[in-house]
Write an enzyme that holds these catalytic residues in place. Structure first.
Site, mmCIF file in Angstrom:
data_model
loop_
_atom_site.group_PDB
_atom_site.id
_atom_site.type_symbol
_atom_site.label_atom_id
_atom_site.label_comp_id
_atom_site.label_asym_id
_atom_site.label_seq_id
_atom_site.Cartn_x
_atom_site.Cartn_y
_atom_site.Cartn_z
ATOM 1 N N PRO A 97 0.791 -1.221 0.000
ATOM 2 C CA PRO A 97 0.000 0.000 0.000
ATOM 3 C C PRO A 97 0.828 1.277 0.000
ATOM 4 C CG PRO A 97 -0.215 -1.143 2.099
ATOM 5 C CD PRO A 97 0.528 -2.047 1.186
ATOM 6 N N ASN A 98 0.332 2.212 -0.774
ATOM 7 C CA ASN A 98 0.856 3.576 -0.906
ATOM 8 C C ASN A 98 2.179 3.676 -1.645
ATOM 9 O OD1 ASN A 98 -1.351 4.822 0.522
ATOM 10 N ND2 ASN A 98 -0.486 3.899 2.361
ATOM 11 N N ARG A 127 4.847 10.875 -2.591
ATOM 12 C CA ARG A 127 4.552 10.691 -1.173
ATOM 13 C C ARG A 127 5.771 10.980 -0.311
ATOM 14 N NH1 ARG A 127 4.250 4.868 1.749
ATOM 15 N NH2 ARG A 127 3.684 5.609 3.795
ATOM 16 N N TYR A 144 10.893 9.086 1.304
ATOM 17 C CA TYR A 144 10.895 8.089 0.236
ATOM 18 C C TYR A 144 11.573 8.537 -1.059
ATOM 19 C CZ TYR A 144 7.513 5.892 3.322
ATOM 20 O OH TYR A 144 6.908 5.326 4.399
ATOM 21 N N ASN A 179 8.137 -5.433 -0.487
ATOM 22 C CA ASN A 179 7.946 -4.273 0.382
ATOM 23 C C ASN A 179 6.452 -4.208 0.642
ATOM 24 O OD1 ASN A 179 7.633 -1.810 1.646
ATOM 25 N ND2 ASN A 179 9.082 -0.740 0.316
ATOM 26 N N ALA A 230 2.837 -0.726 4.992
ATOM 27 C CA ALA A 230 2.297 -0.768 6.354
ATOM 28 C C ALA A 230 1.809 -2.155 6.757
ATOM 29 C CB ALA A 230 1.167 0.253 6.494
ATOM 30 N N HIS A 270 3.659 -4.358 9.398
ATOM 31 C CA HIS A 270 3.483 -4.210 10.838
ATOM 32 C C HIS A 270 2.151 -4.758 11.341
ATOM 33 C CE1 HIS A 270 6.784 -1.587 9.873
ATOM 34 N NE2 HIS A 270 5.973 -0.863 9.126
ATOM 35 N N ASP A 296 2.074 -15.723 6.731
ATOM 36 C CA ASP A 296 1.683 -17.109 6.459
ATOM 37 C C ASP A 296 1.826 -17.453 4.982
ATOM 38 O OD1 ASP A 296 1.126 -17.544 9.128
ATOM 39 O OD2 ASP A 296 -1.053 -17.364 8.911
ATOM 40 N N GLU A 341 12.550 -9.232 2.424
ATOM 41 C CA GLU A 341 11.759 -8.077 2.863
ATOM 42 C C GLU A 341 12.598 -6.814 2.655
ATOM 43 O OE1 GLU A 341 9.836 -6.391 7.048
ATOM 44 O OE2 GLU A 341 10.929 -8.289 7.051
ATOM 45 N N HIS A 389 12.606 -2.376 2.774
ATOM 46 C CA HIS A 389 12.008 -1.092 3.143
ATOM 47 C C HIS A 389 12.927 0.021 2.667
ATOM 48 C CE1 HIS A 389 8.945 -3.043 5.466
ATOM 49 N NE2 HIS A 389 9.895 -3.825 5.954
ATOM 50 N N ILE A 390 12.346 1.042 2.115
ATOM 51 C CA ILE A 390 13.109 2.181 1.600
ATOM 52 C C ILE A 390 13.729 2.955 2.754
ATOM 53 C CG2 ILE A 390 12.895 4.376 0.356
ATOM 54 C CD1 ILE A 390 10.597 2.943 -1.261
ATOM 55 N N ARG A 407 11.980 5.388 12.778
ATOM 56 C CA ARG A 407 10.672 6.025 12.605
ATOM 57 C C ARG A 407 9.771 5.728 13.802
ATOM 58 N NH1 ARG A 407 8.531 5.095 6.832
ATOM 59 N NH2 ARG A 407 7.182 6.799 7.497
ATOM 60 N N ARG A 441 6.410 1.060 13.713
ATOM 61 C CA ARG A 441 7.114 0.558 12.533
ATOM 62 C C ARG A 441 8.321 -0.319 12.889
ATOM 63 N NH1 ARG A 441 4.982 3.284 8.065
ATOM 64 N NH2 ARG A 441 4.130 5.331 8.558
#
Length: 147
Positions: free
Chosen positions: A9-10, A17, A22, A71, A74, A77, A84, A95, A97-98, A104, A108
């Site tokens: 998402p996002n 954004r 980011y 990625n 949200a 978290h 699963d 995994e 993350h930018i 943060r 998070r």
């Protein structure tokens, strides 16, 4: 080699954004750079703001891809369901993350996905994706040597 990058998402708003966190580059622009850097690798891309669609994509690609760069935004978290799905497939998942999520907000700092993934790369901006792709390429080379 086939790798899929899955963004949650996002992340469709990258470049617009919160550029202070980011950056100002869209993911589509970065993806072209990544594909040009690794022409021998087929890099697919999928983005959704919907948790179930991310799970469907993980399940659909997790048995035919050589690796997934994820990625989950949200959902990292909050989603036991995505964790699963990762555990249910056969290909390795990294995994990504930018931002450095540990610098943060407190919420998070916890990832439901980390324990299900091969590894986690965070805090290197868009370059986090490149580092994940390189890790999957190296893993594939090691696997090929063993076979």
């Amino acid at each position: 080699m086939n790798i899929i990058i899955i963004n949650g998402p996002n992340l469709n708003l990258l470049g617009k954004r919160e550029p202070g966190i980011y950056g100002s580059q869209s993911f589509e622009d970065y993806l072209e750079t990544l594909r040009a850097r690794y022409p021998e690798v087929n890099i697919e891309y999928y983005q959704s703001n919907v948790e179930g669609e991310l799970i469907d994509t993980i399940q659909e690609t997790g048995f035919i891809s050589d690796g997934i760069v994820l990625n989950a935004g949200a959902y990292t978290h909050t989603s036991v369901a995505i964790a699963d799905a990762i555990r249910a497939i056969k290909c390795p998942v990294i995994e990504v993350h930018i931002s450095n999520t540990h610098k943060r907000e407190e919420f998070r700092h916890k990832s439901y996905l980390t324990a299900a993934c091969l590894g986690t790369i965070l805090g290197f901006g868009m370059d986090s994706y490149r580092l994940a792709v390189e890790a999957l390429i190296e893993l594939d080379k090691e696997k090929t040597k063993e076979d």
